[in-house]
Design an enzyme around this catalytic site. Structure first.
Site, PDB file in Angstrom:
ATOM      1  N   GLU A 196      72.254  28.811 136.068  1.00  0.00           N
ATOM      2  CA  GLU A 196      72.991  30.043 135.782  1.00  0.00           C
ATOM      3  C   GLU A 196      72.773  30.999 136.948  1.00  0.00           C
ATOM      4  OE1 GLU A 196      75.301  32.623 134.663  1.00  0.00           O
ATOM      5  OE2 GLU A 196      75.061  31.221 133.007  1.00  0.00           O
ATOM      6  N   CYS A 236      87.487  28.453 128.496  1.00  0.00           N
ATOM      7  CA  CYS A 236      88.156  29.572 127.833  1.00  0.00           C
ATOM      8  C   CYS A 236      89.545  29.795 128.421  1.00  0.00           C
ATOM      9  CB  CYS A 236      87.309  30.846 127.942  1.00  0.00           C
ATOM     10  SG  CYS A 236      87.035  31.387 129.632  1.00  0.00           S
TER      11      CYS A 236
END
Length: 144
Positions: free
Chosen positions: A23, A98
């Protein structure tokens, strides 16, 4: 079964020999490490950085993930990450998206250039009465 994935993938740890999360947000990695300690997930480790940088380094060092999980931003995966995924040759790729249009663009590259086949697609309506939809796609290496 080693797995390379983003930090939210701690739930994979009980099912894998090793989980590596990546991340770019340091606070997210701190949270993931704390959650791993609190949940006894000794096989999970988390790294601050870009997946398109770290994954190729790990591959050069001999790390070969069986499964890679990606959950990119709306813009989709960086081309360098897709190239790294193809070089890693995982048995499976789980792509959480998404944005269906960038998902389609990235899947095209993975399907045409990487010996993957589409195993399943699952749309998830997390935002009822809007045009937004999440999708989870599983790609499997041909011949597996």
């Amino acid at each position: 079964m080693p797995t390379a994935a983003r930090a939210p993938s701690l739930w994979l740890a009980p099912h894998a020999k090793e989980v590596r999360g990546i991340e770019v947000v340091p606070e997210a990695i701190e949270d993931a490490r704390r959650n791993a300690r609190q949940n006894g997930a000794a096989g999970a480790s988390f790294y601050v950085g870009k997946a398109e940088t770290l994954l190729p380094e790990w591959i050069r060092a001999g790390f070969r993930p069986d499964v890679i999980v990606v959950d990119p931003p709306r813009t989709g995966c960086d081309r360098a990450l897709l190239t790294a995924i193809l070089a890693a040759q995982p048995k499976r790729l789980v792509y959480v998206s998404c944005n269906p249009s960038t998902l389609a663009k990235d899947c095209k590259m993975l399907l045409e250039g990487g010996g993957f086949r589409l195993d399943s697609v699952q749309p998830v309506d997390m935002f009822p009465q809007t045009a937004h939809v999440e999708c989870c796609v599983v790609l499997v290496r041909n011949g597996r």
